[in-house]
Design a protein around this motif. Sequence first.
Motif, PDB file in Angstrom:
ATOM      1  N   GLU A 136       0.860  -1.179   0.000  1.00 11.18           N
ATOM      2  CA  GLU A 136       0.000   0.000   0.000  1.00 11.18           C
ATOM      3  C   GLU A 136       0.898   1.232   0.000  1.00 11.18           C
ATOM      4  N   VAL A 137       0.494   2.257  -0.733  1.00  8.57           N
ATOM      5  CA  VAL A 137       1.234   3.514  -0.798  1.00  8.57           C
ATOM      6  C   VAL A 137       0.304   4.642  -0.380  1.00  8.57           C
ATOM      7  N   VAL A 138       0.704   5.392   0.649  1.00  6.21           N
ATOM      8  CA  VAL A 138      -0.032   6.571   1.086  1.00  6.21           C
ATOM      9  C   VAL A 138       0.682   7.776   0.503  1.00  6.21           C
ATOM     10  N   THR A 139      -0.017   8.551  -0.305  1.00  7.63           N
ATOM     11  CA  THR A 139       0.598   9.652  -1.029  1.00  7.63           C
ATOM     12  C   THR A 139       0.562  10.948  -0.211  1.00  7.63           C
ATOM     13  N   ARG A 140       1.371  11.894  -0.668  1.00  3.03           N
ATOM     14  CA  ARG A 140       1.404  13.209  -0.027  1.00  3.03           C
ATOM     15  C   ARG A 140       0.030  13.890  -0.089  1.00  3.03           C
ATOM     16  N   GLY A 141      -0.661  13.732  -1.223  1.00  4.92           N
ATOM     17  CA  GLY A 141      -1.971  14.353  -1.352  1.00  4.92           C
ATOM     18  C   GLY A 141      -2.958  13.856  -0.322  1.00  4.92           C
ATOM     19  N   LEU A 142      -2.963  12.541  -0.060  1.00  4.60           N
ATOM     20  CA  LEU A 142      -3.902  11.998   0.928  1.00  4.60           C
ATOM     21  C   LEU A 142      -3.509  12.419   2.341  1.00  4.60           C
ATOM     22  N   MET A 143      -2.204  12.386   2.660  1.00  2.00           N
ATOM     23  CA  MET A 143      -1.763  12.840   3.979  1.00  2.00           C
ATOM     24  C   MET A 143      -2.157  14.292   4.218  1.00  2.00           C
ATOM     25  N   ASP A 144      -1.982  15.130   3.198  1.00  2.00           N
ATOM     26  CA  ASP A 144      -2.334  16.546   3.341  1.00  2.00           C
ATOM     27  C   ASP A 144      -3.828  16.721   3.566  1.00  2.00           C
ATOM     28  N   ASN A 145      -4.643  16.070   2.740  1.00  2.00           N
ATOM     29  CA  ASN A 145      -6.083  16.291   2.809  1.00  2.00           C
ATOM     30  C   ASN A 145      -6.711  15.711   4.071  1.00  2.00           C
ATOM     31  N   GLN A 146      -6.084  14.701   4.670  1.00  2.00           N
ATOM     32  CA  GLN A 146      -6.574  14.188   5.949  1.00  2.00           C
ATOM     33  C   GLN A 146      -5.838  14.816   7.127  1.00  2.00           C
ATOM     34  N   GLN A 147      -4.907  15.716   6.858  1.00  2.00           N
ATOM     35  CA  GLN A 147      -4.112  16.402   7.880  1.00  2.00           C
ATOM     36  C   GLN A 147      -3.476  15.390   8.843  1.00  2.00           C
ATOM     37  N   ALA A 148      -2.889  14.349   8.264  1.00  2.00           N
ATOM     38  CA  ALA A 148      -2.222  13.323   9.071  1.00  2.00           C
ATOM     39  C   ALA A 148      -0.964  13.901   9.706  1.00  2.00           C
ATOM     40  N   ASP A 149      -0.770  13.659  11.007  1.00  2.00           N
ATOM     41  CA  ASP A 149       0.438  14.149  11.672  1.00  2.00           C
ATOM     42  C   ASP A 149       1.210  13.041  12.368  1.00  2.00           C
ATOM     43  N   SER A 150       0.865  11.775  12.080  1.00  2.00           N
ATOM     44  CA  SER A 150       1.583  10.655  12.673  1.00  2.00           C
ATOM     45  C   SER A 150       1.409   9.438  11.776  1.00  2.00           C
ATOM     46  N   LEU A 151       2.201   8.405  12.027  1.00  2.00           N
ATOM     47  CA  LEU A 151       2.083   7.171  11.259  1.00  2.00           C
ATOM     48  C   LEU A 151       0.704   6.549  11.425  1.00  2.00           C
ATOM     49  N   VAL A 152       0.160   6.588  12.635  1.00  2.00           N
ATOM     50  CA  VAL A 152      -1.185   6.056  12.869  1.00  2.00           C
ATOM     51  C   VAL A 152      -2.202   6.781  12.005  1.00  2.00           C
ATOM     52  N   ASP A 153      -2.121   8.107  11.932  1.00  3.45           N
ATOM     53  CA  ASP A 153      -3.044   8.876  11.101  1.00  3.45           C
ATOM     54  C   ASP A 153      -2.887   8.537   9.624  1.00  3.45           C
ATOM     55  N   ALA A 154      -1.652   8.447   9.162  1.00  3.46           N
ATOM     56  CA  ALA A 154      -1.406   8.238   7.741  1.00  3.46           C
ATOM     57  C   ALA A 154      -1.943   6.903   7.251  1.00  3.46           C
ATOM     58  N   LEU A 155      -1.928   5.880   8.112  1.00  3.56           N
ATOM     59  CA  LEU A 155      -2.327   4.533   7.700  1.00  3.56           C
ATOM     60  C   LEU A 155      -3.717   4.149   8.182  1.00  3.56           C
ATOM     61  N   LYS A 156      -4.518   5.131   8.587  1.00  2.64           N
ATOM     62  CA  LYS A 156      -5.805   4.790   9.186  1.00  2.64           C
ATOM     63  C   LYS A 156      -6.842   4.329   8.166  1.00  2.64           C
ATOM     64  N   ASN A 157      -6.568   4.433   6.860  1.00  5.24           N
ATOM     65  CA  ASN A 157      -7.510   3.946   5.854  1.00  5.24           C
ATOM     66  C   ASN A 157      -7.284   2.489   5.490  1.00  5.24           C
ATOM     67  N   ASP A 158      -6.232   1.868   6.015  1.00  9.15           N
ATOM     68  CA  ASP A 158      -5.888   0.490   5.664  1.00  9.15           C
ATOM     69  C   ASP A 158      -6.314  -0.454   6.780  1.00  9.15           C
ATOM     70  N   ALA A 159      -7.232  -1.359   6.474  1.00  8.88           N
ATOM     71  CA  ALA A 159      -7.770  -2.257   7.496  1.00  8.88           C
ATOM     72  C   ALA A 159      -6.757  -3.275   7.980  1.00  8.88           C
ATOM     73  N   SER A 160      -5.665  -3.485   7.250  1.00  6.00           N
ATOM     74  CA  SER A 160      -4.630  -4.408   7.714  1.00  6.00           C
ATOM     75  C   SER A 160      -3.789  -3.824   8.833  1.00  6.00           C
ATOM     76  N   VAL A 161      -3.973  -2.530   9.104  1.00  6.31           N
ATOM     77  CA  VAL A 161      -3.181  -1.825  10.110  1.00  6.31           C
ATOM     78  C   VAL A 161      -4.018  -1.578  11.356  1.00  6.31           C
ATOM     79  N   THR A 162      -3.462  -1.954  12.517  1.00  6.55           N
ATOM     80  CA  THR A 162      -4.100  -1.728  13.809  1.00  6.55           C
ATOM     81  C   THR A 162      -3.239  -0.783  14.634  1.00  6.55           C
ATOM     82  N   PRO A 163      -3.768   0.353  15.101  1.00  3.80           N
ATOM     83  CA  PRO A 163      -2.972   1.215  15.981  1.00  3.80           C
ATOM     84  C   PRO A 163      -2.820   0.574  17.353  1.00  3.80           C
ATOM     85  N   ILE A 164      -1.613   0.574  17.897  1.00  2.26           N
ATOM     86  CA  ILE A 164      -1.405  -0.016  19.226  1.00  2.26           C
ATOM     87  C   ILE A 164      -0.873   1.010  20.224  1.00  2.26           C
ATOM     88  N   SER A 165      -0.512   2.198  19.760  1.00  2.00           N
ATOM     89  CA  SER A 165      -0.110   3.281  20.656  1.00  2.00           C
ATOM     90  C   SER A 165      -0.090   4.557  19.838  1.00  2.00           C
TER      91      SER A 165
END
Length: 808
Positions: A179-208
């Motif tokens: 999976e590739v998270v692009t700059r455009g998606l990070m910007d538009n979702q205002q992601a400020d951490s790895l957890v935020d950037a990958l929150k659209n991928d169901a294979s990823v679970t935040p643990i902290s």
Amino acid sequence: MLRRSGNRGFAGKPLALALRALMLAIPVAGTGALPAASWAQAPAGARHYDIGPGPLDVTLARFGAEAGVPIAVDPAAAASLDSSGLRGTYTVEQALQLLLSGQPVEAVANPGAGYWLRRRDAARLTPADAAASVPTFEQVTVTAAALPKANELDDYRAATVNLGAMGEKAITDTPYSVEVVTRGLMDNQQADSLVDALKNDASVTPISNNIGGLSSQIAIRGVGLDLLSGRKIDGLNIFGWSGDLPLEHFDQIQLLKGAGGFLYGAAQPGGIVNFISKRPTDTPKRSVLTSVTDSGTFLLAGDLGGRFGAADRFGYRANVVGETGDSYVKDGGRIKRGSASLALDWHILPQLVWSADVLAVDRRVTGSSGWGIFPNATGSDTDYAVAQPPPPIPGSKRIFSPFTSYETHAKVYGTHVDWAFADQWRASLLYRGSAMERVYMNGSIFVNATGRYTEVQYGGRDRFDTDDVQALVTGTVRTGPIRHDLSFGVSYGRIRTFYSSVTNHAVLGTADLADPGHFANPGLTAPTADTLGSYTTQRAIFASDTLHIGDHLDVVAGVRRNGLEDSINGYDKTAHTPTAAVVLKPSQSLSLYGSYVEALEQGATAPLTAANAQQVFAPLKTRQVEAGVKVDRPRWTATAALFRIQRGLTYTNADNIFTQDGISRYDGIEFQAKARLTPRWQLIGSVMLLDAANETNTASLTGKRVDGTPRRQAKLYAEYRLGGTGLTLTGGVQYYGARPLDPANTAALPGYTLFDAGIRYERRFGGTRTIVRFNVDNLADKAYLLTSASYLTQGAPRTLRLSAQFDF
């Protein structure tokens, strides 16, 4: 770094300041700079384009933006038309001919400036009718402003991915789930951490997360990201788990799901996160971003890039970020961070490029960042037996003492030489180093189901140094009808960890979560990191061959001989980690694959709370099988993968001894799709179903679910563009299933669902592209807990972010 008063009454002022800055900036916006000329040999006025396939109106909008040429598109004329994209060096006229080849529309030069699109049968109009149909320049400007942008669909998708030992590959040709998270998606979702950037991928679970915990930590397919080797920058290892990398300095986040033994060397088999650095731009880049949150955090960032020198052979990219203010944790939560990066390149020859980069990061969180919340039956700091936790604690609620803190200081640096020394052959030599120090004056909370807890504070320092070198040669040869994509390489890496020989600690007191304590500050100090805890080296040699048999069948074979040694903890293991795969491609847009991967995993380290704290265990072997399908169409992409991972089981037993014994088995299936349903609607959706169980001789553990793993997760993100208004509505939902806290499944956390919403406005004022974004994460202000290795972290509460971006 901006400073402000600690008065909570000031929390609303950053919002007002940002709006004032926006209103002042719009009237004085300057004109946009023309694209810089390429120094490579090309026809006069030509430049290089790399525009992926997509809807024709989106592709033309991106081409017009990159070429600096207005193009008026009638949405009715371009409706339902797709483009195969544009890759290569062309003049504007050549590019338009290729983009519109075979289409029922053609581009006509506007007498004022730019081009307009008409149906080809319009050429049969009389000269008077044709002249009357030509739009004025003002009409071109207004129409172009309403066009869909490339960063709506095309910038949410990527065509290629970096696969370490195999180099750059087309995603549809890779026999692994990526999976590739692009700059455009990070910007538009205002992601400020790895957890935020990958929150659209169901294979990823935040643990902290990086406010309630030490940093943003994730699990992929139920397996935690390797602490020492799970993060890469541009394909090479760095130490990054104890402090977040600031996303503002990266163009993409590439995620390899599952074991990556052949591709990247020793690591836990959940996956690899590869941060792709921002690089010098061919055209001038001048961007300023300012943002505020409802809690009172203010951020200011700048991004500059371009080329200079004779024939534009030198390139630069500089980014600076500063953020300070109150975090979302009330009654003492604060954050202050700053970072700066510089990337340079030099086109020594058309086929020989040298590049270098450096990133410096400082971050401090006060009043919230802890080692974790440990649930037990008594609430005592001497009770390490896992028990049912209390109900979820709101993320904005302070439970750690306001004087506790956690800070990180990091420097990351690298250099890279790339040489295309022959037709279809390329060699590269890469180096990356990192140095990180963390100073912890924070602690842990031991709590029972009723909310009675004890807080303990620790004081100390750790230091981590890494070096990673790789030499890689890739190329293509033919043996009869078979084409071989070959890769050969060697690599060397080392990780040195230092910790304080003396760790200060103090029991601060006992209280209840309903009324958190205000304990006295014991005045702990953080002793110097004076003890070498581990000295790990990896030496590897690897080779792979991708055989293209005809147009529809690829066979992949590769092997890595990987040596893993820790001179301090006394282990030295060498293993061959092979990979083999078959890719069947019935058509250009469809591929089916099956793959087998082995990986060497560095032994676990006992946590500080274990009786054998900081004991390092020997390496383990992991095996993975995977089968999947990938579809890549102009308006949508979809992937599905079925996998099994078998790895060593680690756990803390009833005597509080951390140990490695048995197997953890992960069986799962995952789906993901990205689609533009209409010219206005687009979706990103994913689902993961997971069955993860322990297989061991310990009767209390065998057959139990692997701790921290959900049975199911699902995520959906949607955008809807409101015609030509410049407004886009966004929304998202993430569902996480219930998770057991410990290997014996004696306690569990309930599942939870989070909702997001947002709106953004984009318009060009003069030569300045302006984007205003407003996002609300956790819209319902859901209280929830994250878990990993039997400890908990408060989930983030409802958070409001407002930002304004100006591209000059």
